[in-house]
Design a protein around this motif. Structure first.
Motif, PDB file in Angstrom:
ATOM      1  N   PHE A 115      32.129  51.974  38.425  1.00 46.73           N
ATOM      2  CA  PHE A 115      33.452  52.010  37.811  1.00 46.73           C
ATOM      3  C   PHE A 115      34.530  51.651  38.828  1.00 46.73           C
ATOM      4  CE2 PHE A 115      37.366  54.218  36.616  1.00 46.73           C
ATOM      5  CZ  PHE A 115      37.561  53.699  35.346  1.00 46.73           C
ATOM      6  N   ALA A 116      34.353  52.095  40.073  1.00 46.48           N
ATOM      7  CA  ALA A 116      35.311  51.754  41.124  1.00 46.48           C
ATOM      8  C   ALA A 116      35.330  50.251  41.375  1.00 46.48           C
ATOM      9  CB  ALA A 116      34.971  52.509  42.406  1.00 46.48           C
ATOM     10  N   LEU A 117      34.156  49.601  41.310  1.00 46.83           N
ATOM     11  CA  LEU A 117      34.104  48.156  41.491  1.00 46.83           C
ATOM     12  C   LEU A 117      34.841  47.441  40.362  1.00 46.83           C
ATOM     13  CD1 LEU A 117      30.426  47.616  42.699  1.00 46.83           C
ATOM     14  CD2 LEU A 117      32.511  47.336  44.036  1.00 46.83           C
ATOM     15  N   ILE A 118      34.656  47.924  39.121  1.00 47.31           N
ATOM     16  CA  ILE A 118      35.379  47.320  37.999  1.00 47.31           C
ATOM     17  C   ILE A 118      36.879  47.525  38.168  1.00 47.31           C
ATOM     18  CG2 ILE A 118      35.737  47.437  35.505  1.00 47.31           C
ATOM     19  CD1 ILE A 118      32.823  48.189  35.205  1.00 47.31           C
ATOM     20  N   VAL A 166      35.074  39.516  34.720  1.00 48.22           N
ATOM     21  CA  VAL A 166      35.138  38.308  35.546  1.00 48.22           C
ATOM     22  C   VAL A 166      35.317  37.069  34.673  1.00 48.22           C
ATOM     23  CG1 VAL A 166      33.853  36.861  37.160  1.00 48.22           C
ATOM     24  CG2 VAL A 166      33.782  39.343  37.395  1.00 48.22           C
ATOM     25  N   ILE A 167      34.530  36.963  33.598  1.00 48.38           N
ATOM     26  CA  ILE A 167      34.596  35.785  32.735  1.00 48.38           C
ATOM     27  C   ILE A 167      35.938  35.705  32.017  1.00 48.38           C
ATOM     28  CG2 ILE A 167      33.581  34.663  30.721  1.00 48.38           C
ATOM     29  CD1 ILE A 167      31.914  34.477  33.276  1.00 48.38           C
ATOM     30  N   SER A 168      36.409  36.832  31.466  1.00 48.27           N
ATOM     31  CA  SER A 168      37.664  36.810  30.708  1.00 48.27           C
ATOM     32  C   SER A 168      38.850  36.482  31.604  1.00 48.27           C
ATOM     33  CB  SER A 168      37.874  38.155  30.012  1.00 48.27           C
ATOM     34  OG  SER A 168      37.904  39.208  30.971  1.00 48.27           O
ATOM     35  N   VAL A 169      38.863  37.017  32.820  1.00 49.16           N
ATOM     36  CA  VAL A 169      39.955  36.710  33.745  1.00 49.16           C
ATOM     37  C   VAL A 169      39.930  35.236  34.122  1.00 49.16           C
ATOM     38  CG1 VAL A 169      40.768  37.086  36.095  1.00 49.16           C
ATOM     39  CG2 VAL A 169      40.245  39.029  34.648  1.00 49.16           C
ATOM     40  N   THR A 182      33.531  38.631  46.793  1.00 47.99           N
ATOM     41  CA  THR A 182      34.075  39.896  47.279  1.00 47.99           C
ATOM     42  C   THR A 182      33.199  41.072  46.862  1.00 47.99           C
ATOM     43  OG1 THR A 182      36.298  38.950  47.100  1.00 47.99           O
ATOM     44  CG2 THR A 182      36.136  41.335  47.323  1.00 47.99           C
ATOM     45  N   LEU A 183      32.728  41.063  45.615  1.00 50.70           N
ATOM     46  CA  LEU A 183      31.845  42.133  45.154  1.00 50.70           C
ATOM     47  C   LEU A 183      30.526  42.121  45.927  1.00 50.70           C
ATOM     48  CD1 LEU A 183      32.381  41.988  41.280  1.00 50.70           C
ATOM     49  CD2 LEU A 183      33.332  43.622  42.906  1.00 50.70           C
ATOM     50  N   ALA A 184      30.018  40.925  46.242  1.00 45.09           N
ATOM     51  CA  ALA A 184      28.777  40.827  47.011  1.00 45.09           C
ATOM     52  C   ALA A 184      28.967  41.405  48.418  1.00 45.09           C
ATOM     53  CB  ALA A 184      28.317  39.374  47.078  1.00 45.09           C
ATOM     54  N   LEU A 197      41.817  42.784  42.999  1.00 46.22           N
ATOM     55  CA  LEU A 197      41.367  41.521  43.572  1.00 46.22           C
ATOM     56  C   LEU A 197      41.951  40.334  42.817  1.00 46.22           C
ATOM     57  CD1 LEU A 197      39.469  39.966  45.484  1.00 46.22           C
ATOM     58  CD2 LEU A 197      37.661  40.287  43.799  1.00 46.22           C
ATOM     59  N   VAL A 198      41.915  40.409  41.487  1.00 42.75           N
ATOM     60  CA  VAL A 198      42.413  39.306  40.673  1.00 42.75           C
ATOM     61  C   VAL A 198      43.921  39.171  40.806  1.00 42.75           C
ATOM     62  CG1 VAL A 198      42.680  38.505  38.306  1.00 42.75           C
ATOM     63  CG2 VAL A 198      40.493  39.385  39.072  1.00 42.75           C
ATOM     64  N   ASP A 199      44.631  40.290  40.895  1.00 42.26           N
ATOM     65  CA  ASP A 199      46.085  40.225  41.082  1.00 42.26           C
ATOM     66  C   ASP A 199      46.441  39.396  42.310  1.00 42.26           C
ATOM     67  OD1 ASP A 199      46.492  41.685  38.872  1.00 42.26           O
ATOM     68  OD2 ASP A 199      46.919  43.577  39.874  1.00 42.26           O
TER      69      ASP A 199
END
Length: 214
Positions: free
Chosen positions: A145-148, A98-101, A124-126, A154-156
């Motif tokens: 792992f699925a959330l990651i 999240v931070i790097s993106v 969205t994760l919440a 999501l970011v795309d």
């Protein structure tokens, strides 16, 4: 013409059965010694970390009472501890993603755009975790792992939409107003973005029907 009992034809003794296996515990301090192995398995839907802690606490209460003081008890494998380590590691990687993106979008598009993505991902994760709670799903290494993995999808979408809003705002110079510009920009890329997401979902969805440990 009379009843025969077992003791009339054999000597009967209540003893140990023939051993079918041997268990020995190898330690660096005391070497090898005879041992008894007890495995505790968790029920479906329960927390392995909590069960591991409760089993360890129960063992402490049994020392010197039910279990003799001269019997050594050692936990040779603790899946609760390893599960906690891997879960914490995945959560750390999720935080890094999240931070790097957000930093990347800040450098490329701007501070406001990065703030949009920084808010969109946790929200969205919440919502996803809230849905897990409603349906009784549990968090484990696979779901984390699925959330990651889903952060990428999501970011795309967020990048495509935000970048198009920025492009429209720069082309119009703010003449149409921010709300009208955002609506026009989202309307332009909304359907392709949704279709792209559905395509990814359709590609991964068959994995839900795989039986056993995938």
């Amino acid at each position: 013409g009379r009843a025969l009992t077992v003791r009339d034809v054999a000597i009967v003794a209540d003893g140990d059965a023939e051993p079918t296996g041997y268990v020995r515990f190898q330690s660096r301090q005391g070497g090898a010694a005879p041992a008894v192995t007890i495995a505790v398995a968790k029920r479906k839907g329960t927390n392995a970390v909590d069960i591991s802690h409760r089993v360890a606490q129960k063992l402490d209460t049994l020392r010197g009472t039910l279990v003799p003081a001269d019997v050594a008890m050692t936990m040779t494998r603790d899946y609760g501890e390893t599960a906690a380590e891997k879960s914490n590691e995945l959560l750390y990687h999720m935080f890094l993603a999240v931070i790097s993106v957000s930093i990347l979008i800040w450098l490329v598009l701007g501070r406001r755009e990065a703030a949009v993505v920084l808010i969109a991902i946790p929200v969205t994760l919440a919502l996803t975790l809230f849905t897990f709670y409603l349906y009784g799903y549990t968090l484990n290494r696979i779901t984390l792992f699925a959330l990651i993995f889903s952060i990428g999808i999501l970011v795309d979408d967020a990048i495509v939409v935000v970048e198009n809003i920025v492009r429209h705002a720069r082309l119009r110079g703010g003449a149409a107003g921010l709300a009208a510009t955002a609506i026009a920009a989202v309307d332009e890329v909304g359907n392709p973005t949704i279709l792209a997401t559905l395509a990814v979902v359709a590609a991964i969805l068959p994995m839900a029907f795989v039986g056993g440990l995938m």
